[in-house]
Write an enzyme that holds these catalytic residues in place. Structure first.
Site, mmCIF file in Angstrom:
data_model
loop_
_atom_site.group_PDB
_atom_site.id
_atom_site.type_symbol
_atom_site.label_atom_id
_atom_site.label_comp_id
_atom_site.label_asym_id
_atom_site.label_seq_id
_atom_site.Cartn_x
_atom_site.Cartn_y
_atom_site.Cartn_z
ATOM 1 N N GLU A 212 8.305 5.353 7.863
ATOM 2 C CA GLU A 212 8.260 5.374 9.321
ATOM 3 C C GLU A 212 8.560 6.744 9.892
ATOM 4 O O GLU A 212 7.929 7.169 10.859
ATOM 5 C CB GLU A 212 9.211 4.304 9.881
ATOM 6 N N GLY B 44 0.804 -1.212 0.000
ATOM 7 C CA GLY B 44 0.000 0.000 0.000
ATOM 8 C C GLY B 44 0.835 1.258 0.000
ATOM 9 O O GLY B 44 0.328 2.349 -0.228
ATOM 10 N N THR C 8 1.943 8.954 -3.955
ATOM 11 C CA THR C 8 1.906 7.935 -2.899
ATOM 12 C C THR C 8 2.680 8.409 -1.668
ATOM 13 O O THR C 8 2.378 7.998 -0.553
ATOM 14 C CB THR C 8 2.446 6.586 -3.411
ATOM 15 N N GLY D 198 14.091 7.583 2.859
ATOM 16 C CA GLY D 198 13.082 6.674 3.402
ATOM 17 C C GLY D 198 12.001 7.510 4.037
ATOM 18 O O GLY D 198 12.261 8.586 4.575
HETATM 19 MO MO1 MOS Z 1 8.326 -1.745 9.568
HETATM 20 S S1 MOS Z 1 7.695 -1.715 11.551
HETATM 21 O O1 MOS Z 1 9.998 -1.859 9.745
HETATM 22 O O2 MOS Z 1 7.589 -3.023 8.812
#
Ligand code: MOS
Length: 725
Positions: free
Chosen positions: A692, A464, A621, A689
């Protein structure tokens, strides 16, 4: 110019054309359901399956498997493949409530469910310890328990002495609860045999771990295992490794000669998969009168299971958020009677940032300083831990631009000083975040056909986040072909080795490998890197039907054996080690909260988040990913807690009704900004990245806004109505 501006799989997803693991069907499909332990710890002394076996349509009730048939997959963070080392059905031990005690297979899901509910067991029960404070919990110092260099305590200077001498001192303890990932797609899929080949369709972030783990568990040659996972309906860390149902399903499918579908019910996902462990953070911050941060001590206690050591890596970011000379970070593990906890989006960084960024806010108020100005004044020039430069660091830009977009200048500093027309208390809060930027080894295979279409098979999983869209963009831009002419296979062990897609390295990893393969393809087609290419004509000129290339990219500092292990789905423990620099993504969040005068409901009408994630590989995205992360942060700040009853163990609120996450009505405006500066050192595509880092600091910004609204500091999440009465 040809690059898609939309999510390439959007149409297929919303029209239901996309097939997830458990969507597969076949005429002779059987269905499986686990029966689970009703006690929190002990031993099964007797198990009665007669009633279950008598249910019409039941094919098999598997209560015990011989270790020669099914071994442990090993723990994913201990050199193995499983979310935990414990493989149910191998012996009579019960380690936690909800542990499977039998696998029931039947012609229909209804029969399997009915029969599973009829499995009866008698237990010898033992006392349980489920929380950080439980009497029978066992405390371990991480550094000694898990002797891996990157988990070591972080010590710079003499933080305790510098703290003691600091004119301004904040000392506080912050508590974060257990939480569950609850991805929309339930865990499960279809497991069957094609002759001697085991075929698994299942949504996962790590098809390689499923293959490697099943090979280990069943004693099979990995070449005889196919994992097919083109789409995962949300992973968030829960689907990063082999789950305990797949091995028993493979055995049952072989015995029955039928493929078996298994969909773990939502309640069971709270007990048979990983979760975010509880953590407690003691933070001490020392500053001088000008607001310069002099010393920080960040000590963390984090829960793990009895049978595995899930690492705690909280101070990796808090030691680097600011240029603090004296820092001491220490992490301990607390063994409790649960399934092994694991990764949940920003697993360490979200809790760490909540604690640390709340404490930084407390320093700002103690000094009467603006929280944005204090953060800007303490920005780091170099990595304070290693003294090396950052590959790129635009945190100050994130803070400045975010403050502008949010209108921070209109804030009145005094807590409780901002009100809505109806008496609503208004608060504005800020927080920073960081997340390590990483890449993993990867293989990309490209096939350019004479009809102009290019097929890509690469390491990566689409859950996703938009990895497929980012890959299509790269290929279509590079080769000047239409997005429709790029066909991407990810999450499929048949097309390329599959390594874990997690840790926010997925897009950078896949793009780096595809970028290298594109360079090879251009060479084979005899087209310079900078020249436009007519794929159809160039392939035709070779006289072949298609031109195939394969490229392998590795992360710096990863020795060959680690690369091989990584290709087999193991988490690579060595590296990446970047030569002479440190790489992190950064973010700043600004949140407004409104606390309604009568109901005391806390609303978050708007959030502004500005991210430094290197080059933005796919804008549409990427914006979605940040919005989703902010929603997660709102959930973490105000909603989500997995409730434990110390008498029984397990998790009490194990449904979506009782585990509240934010819904659309909870979300106001989420405005996203990107610095969008390619990282010059990390990889040729300039991507750091995003997945997160986007949620790191959201909860702190909200808690800081609640303080600004009310003058009350909340050091325990989630903050709920009862906390602001
Ligand atoms: Mo993520 S918590 O490193 O899938």
């Amino acid at each position: 110019m040809n690059a898609p501006t939309r999510r390439v799989d959007a149409h297929d997803k919303v029209t239901g054309t996309v097939r997830y693991g458990a969507d597969l069907t076949s005429p002779n499909l059987a269905h499986a359901v686990f029966a689970v332990s009703t006690v929190g710890k002990g031993r099964v002394v007797n198990i009665d399956t007669a009633a279950a076996e008598a249910v019409p349509g039941v094919l098999m009730v598997l209560t015990r498997v011989d270790a020669s048939e099914l071994g442990s997959p090993g723990f994913v963070m201990g050199g193995g493949y499983g979310f935990q080392s414990l493989q149910p059905l191998l012996d009579d031990r019960i380690a936690y409530r909800g542990q499977p005690i039998a696998l029931v297979v039947a012609d229909t899901l209804i029969a399997a469910t009915e029969a599973a509910n009829l499995v009866r067991a008698d237990y010898e029960v033992e006392p349980i310890a489920v929380g950080l404070d439980a009497e029978a919990a066992e405390t371990l110092v991480q550094q000694e328990a898990i002797p891996l260099p990157f988990l070591a305590d972080i010590v710079m200077g003499d933080a305790d002495a510098a703290f003691a001498e600091s004119p301004v001192r904040i000392e506080a303890t912050y508590d974060l609860p257990q939480q569950h990932q609850v991805p929309m797609e339930l865990i499960g899929g279809v497991v069957g045999w094609r002759g001697e080949t085991l075929v698994v369709h299942e949504g996962t972030q790590n098809a390689g771990a499923l293959r490697g783990g099943l090979a280990r568990q069943l004693g099979l040659d990995p070449a005889r295992i196919e994992i097919i996972s083109p789409y995962t309906g949300g992973g968030f860390g829960q689907k990063n490794s082999l789950q305990p149902h797949v091995g028993p399903l493979a055995l049952a499918a072989r015995r029955l000669g039928r493929p078996i579908k298994f969909v773990m019910p939502r309640t069971q996902t709270f007990h048979q998969a990983s979760f975010r462990p509880a953590s407690r953070h003691r933070v001490r911050l020392g500053a001088d009168e000008t607001g310069r941060l002099l010393a920080a001590v960040h000590e963390v206690d984090q829960q793990t299971s009895r049978h595995d050591l899930f690492p705690a890596i909280y101070t990796e970011i808090t030691s680097r958020l600011y240029g603090i000379e004296h820092f001491r970070g220490r992490q301990r593990l607390i063994r409790t009677d649960v399934q092994t906890p694991g990764f949940m989006r920003a697993p360490f960084e979200h809790p760490a940032a909540f604690a640390f960024e709340s404490a930084v806010d407390e320093v700002a108020y103690a000094l009467g300083q603006d929280p944005v100005a204090l953060r800007l004044a303490n920005d780091a020039d170099v990595d304070p831990v290693t003294g090396q430069p950052f590959s790129s660091r635009h945190l100050a830009e994130c803070l400045r631009r975010g403050a502008d977009m949010f209108g921070w200048a209109g804030r009145t500093p005094e807590p409780g000083s901002m009100r809505g027309a109806d008496g609503t208390q208004v608060g504005w809060g800020v927080a920073s975040g960081a997340y390590p930027a990483s890449v993993a080894p990867a293989v990309a295979r490209l096939s350019a056909a004479a009809d102009g279409k290019v097929t890509v098979g690469v390491d990566g999983h689409e859950m996703g986040q938009g990895i497929r869209t980012a890959i299509v963009r790269l290929v279509s831009e590079d080769l000047s072909i239409a997005a429709e002419d790029v066909i991407v296979y990810v999450g499929d062990t048949r097309v390329a080795p599959q390594h874990l897609t997690a840790g926010s390295w997925g897009t950078a990893t896949a793009l780096q490998a595809v970028h290298a393969a594109l360079r090879d393809l251009r060479k084979r087609l005899d087209v310079a890197d900078s020249d436009p290419v007519d794929v159809e004509a160039a392939v035709a000129a070779t006289g072949q039907a298609a031109v195939d290339v394969e490229a392998t990219t590795v992360a710096p500092g990863q020795p060959p054996e680690i690369i091989e292990q990584s290709r087999a789905g193991l988490v690579a423990f060595a590296g990446p080690v970047y030569p002479g620099f440190t790489a992190f993504s950064f973010i700043a969040h600004f949140a407004e909260v409104r606390i309604e005068p009568t109901t005391r409901r806390i609303r978050v009408p708007r959030v502004v988040s500005v991210v430094d994630c290197g080059r933005v590989a796919s804008p549409v995205t990427a914006v979605s990913q940040v919005r989703g992360a902010v929603v997660w942060g709102i959930g973490g700040a105000l909603r989500e807690r997995s409730e434990v009853d110390p008498r029984y163990g397990g998790f009490a609120n194990a449904t979506m009704e009782e585990y509240p996450i934010p819904v659309n009505a909870d979300i106001g405006e989420v405005e996203v900004g990107f610095v969008d500066e390619p990282d010059p050192l990390l990889n040729p595509v300039g991507v750091k990245g995003l997945g997160e880092v986007s949620m790191v600091g959201v909860a702190a910004a909200i808690a800081n806004a609640v303080f600004h609204a009310t003058g009350r500091r909340h050091r325990r999440l989630p903050i709920r109505i009862e906390d602001v009465l």
